[in-house]
Design a protein around this motif. Sequence first.
Motif, PDB file in Angstrom:
ATOM      1  N   GLN A 174      33.046  36.558  32.774  1.00 45.53           N
ATOM      2  CA  GLN A 174      33.091  37.794  31.996  1.00 45.53           C
ATOM      3  C   GLN A 174      31.802  38.594  32.189  1.00 45.53           C
ATOM      4  OE1 GLN A 174      32.990  36.720  27.747  1.00 45.53           O
ATOM      5  NE2 GLN A 174      32.175  34.743  28.367  1.00 45.53           N
ATOM      6  N   THR A 175      31.863  39.849  31.795  1.00 49.19           N
ATOM      7  CA  THR A 175      30.662  40.687  31.795  1.00 49.19           C
ATOM      8  C   THR A 175      29.763  40.227  30.652  1.00 49.19           C
ATOM      9  OG1 THR A 175      32.002  42.564  32.518  1.00 49.19           O
ATOM     10  CG2 THR A 175      29.828  43.075  31.626  1.00 49.19           C
ATOM     11  N   VAL A 176      28.475  40.139  30.938  1.00 48.33           N
ATOM     12  CA  VAL A 176      27.512  39.830  29.869  1.00 48.33           C
ATOM     13  C   VAL A 176      26.675  41.082  29.652  1.00 48.33           C
ATOM     14  CG1 VAL A 176      25.624  38.338  29.137  1.00 48.33           C
ATOM     15  CG2 VAL A 176      27.483  37.401  30.533  1.00 48.33           C
ATOM     16  N   PHE A 177      27.025  41.817  28.621  1.00 43.91           N
ATOM     17  CA  PHE A 177      26.328  43.075  28.333  1.00 43.91           C
ATOM     18  C   PHE A 177      25.098  42.766  27.476  1.00 43.91           C
ATOM     19  CE2 PHE A 177      26.094  47.569  26.925  1.00 43.91           C
ATOM     20  CZ  PHE A 177      26.264  48.173  28.162  1.00 43.91           C
ATOM     21  N   GLY A 178      24.242  43.783  27.280  1.00 43.34           N
ATOM     22  CA  GLY A 178      23.067  43.593  26.442  1.00 43.34           C
ATOM     23  C   GLY A 178      23.449  43.408  24.982  1.00 43.34           C
ATOM     24  N   THR A 197      29.481  32.087  27.605  1.00 41.06           N
ATOM     25  CA  THR A 197      29.505  32.570  26.219  1.00 41.06           C
ATOM     26  C   THR A 197      29.617  34.091  26.118  1.00 41.06           C
ATOM     27  OG1 THR A 197      27.110  32.715  26.176  1.00 41.06           O
ATOM     28  CG2 THR A 197      28.068  30.646  25.399  1.00 41.06           C
ATOM     29  N   GLY A 198      29.276  34.785  27.201  1.00 40.50           N
ATOM     30  CA  GLY A 198      29.315  36.242  27.181  1.00 40.50           C
ATOM     31  C   GLY A 198      28.116  36.876  26.494  1.00 40.50           C
ATOM     32  N   ASN A 246      20.220  42.635  30.870  1.00 42.44           N
ATOM     33  CA  ASN A 246      19.937  42.205  32.236  1.00 42.44           C
ATOM     34  C   ASN A 246      20.156  43.347  33.220  1.00 42.44           C
ATOM     35  OD1 ASN A 246      19.336  39.256  32.230  1.00 42.44           O
ATOM     36  ND2 ASN A 246      21.317  39.156  31.175  1.00 42.44           N
ATOM     37  N   ALA A 247      19.479  43.233  34.370  1.00 43.48           N
ATOM     38  CA  ALA A 247      19.647  44.243  35.431  1.00 43.48           C
ATOM     39  C   ALA A 247      21.058  44.182  36.001  1.00 43.48           C
ATOM     40  CB  ALA A 247      18.615  44.008  36.537  1.00 43.48           C
ATOM     41  N   VAL A 248      21.615  42.981  36.067  1.00 44.08           N
ATOM     42  CA  VAL A 248      22.965  42.759  36.603  1.00 44.08           C
ATOM     43  C   VAL A 248      23.794  42.061  35.523  1.00 44.08           C
ATOM     44  CG1 VAL A 248      24.277  41.480  38.363  1.00 44.08           C
ATOM     45  CG2 VAL A 248      22.158  42.662  38.999  1.00 44.08           C
ATOM     46  N   LYS A 249      25.023  42.515  35.336  1.00 44.83           N
ATOM     47  CA  LYS A 249      25.794  42.048  34.177  1.00 44.83           C
ATOM     48  C   LYS A 249      26.779  40.911  34.465  1.00 44.83           C
ATOM     49  CE  LYS A 249      24.074  45.430  31.577  1.00 44.83           C
ATOM     50  NZ  LYS A 249      22.665  45.772  31.777  1.00 44.83           N
ATOM     51  N   HIS A 250      26.887  40.503  35.719  1.00 48.70           N
ATOM     52  CA  HIS A 250      27.744  39.352  36.012  1.00 48.70           C
ATOM     53  C   HIS A 250      26.918  38.240  36.653  1.00 48.70           C
ATOM     54  CE1 HIS A 250      31.592  41.753  35.563  1.00 48.70           C
ATOM     55  NE2 HIS A 250      31.974  40.573  35.090  1.00 48.70           N
ATOM     56  N   PHE A 251      27.290  37.016  36.373  1.00 49.46           N
ATOM     57  CA  PHE A 251      26.634  35.829  36.921  1.00 49.46           C
ATOM     58  C   PHE A 251      26.924  35.719  38.418  1.00 49.46           C
ATOM     59  CE2 PHE A 251      26.937  30.871  36.843  1.00 49.46           C
ATOM     60  CZ  PHE A 251      25.633  30.752  37.281  1.00 49.46           C
ATOM     61  N   SER A 252      25.871  35.590  39.215  1.00 51.68           N
ATOM     62  CA  SER A 252      26.020  35.402  40.653  1.00 51.68           C
ATOM     63  C   SER A 252      25.701  33.945  40.978  1.00 51.68           C
ATOM     64  CB  SER A 252      25.063  36.342  41.377  1.00 51.68           C
ATOM     65  OG  SER A 252      25.083  36.098  42.757  1.00 51.68           O
TER      66      SER A 252
END
Length: 215
Positions: free
Chosen positions: A40-44, A66-67, A96-102
Motif C-alpha cells: 500500500q501507499t504509505v503517506f505522511g 501497516t501503512g 517520506n520522499a518516496v511513498k511505496h516500499f522498494s
Amino acid sequence: MATTTTAGAAAFLPERRTLDDLRAAAASCEGCGLYAPATQTVFGEGDPHARLVFVGEQPGDREDRTGRPFVGPAGQLLRSSLREAGIDERTVYITNAVKHFSFVERGKRRIHQTPKRIEIRACGPWLENELAAIRPDLVVALGSTAASTLLGTEFRLTKHRGTVVRSPLAERVVATIHPSAILRTIDEATRAAEIERFVADLRFARETLEAPPAE
Ligand code: URA
Ligand code: SF4
C-alpha cells in the motif's frame, strides 16, 4: 521485471490539495513501478499544522504492512531521539520522499532497496504538495535521499549537516543522518556517538524553530 513508462505522481494529483485529499489520492497512485509489488501507499502522518516536518527515504517492511511511516526500528529510534531532543512527536509531521516500499525478495525476506532517481522524481509531487499544504517553518531531511530530493543532488550531507539551507520546496531545511544508518553501525560505541550527534541535530532543529527568523 516490469518496465513502466509513467508520467509520475503528477497525473494522480487531486484537484483540491488539502492533506486529506492528497492522502486519499495517493492511495491509488501508479506513478511509478513501485506500487505493484508493494502492499500500500504509505503517506505522511502527523499534525497538519506542524511547524516541523521530517522527511525520510521510503517506507520499510513494517511501514509497508501497516501503512504508517516510521513505525519500524528506524522509527523507534527517530521517536526516542525526538523525545530526547525535547520535541513532542504529536506536534510534528513525518513523511517520506518516496511513498511505496522498494524491495527485492530473498526467500521470505524483503530486502530494502534504495529507490532509484527516477522513482524519487516520480514521487516528488506528493512531497511537494504535502509541504505546500502544511507550510512548515522547518523541514528536517533524514539521510541523503531526502536531502537530495529537497536540496538537489549536489547537496552533500558531510558538508552541510546541521546547517540551515534553503530549498525550492521549503524555506528552511536542515539535513541530518538517517536513523537506519545509525542502526547499521556495528559497534556499540560508534552507535552511541551517532545517536548523540543525531539528537544534537534534532535539538538544533528545535532551537532554530524557537529562534526568531533572521530576516
Ligand atoms: N525509513 C524511512 O526512511 N522511512 C520510513 O517510514 C521507515 C524507515
Ligand atoms: Fe506513486 Fe510514489 Fe508510489 Fe511511485 S512510489 S507509485 S510515484 S506513490
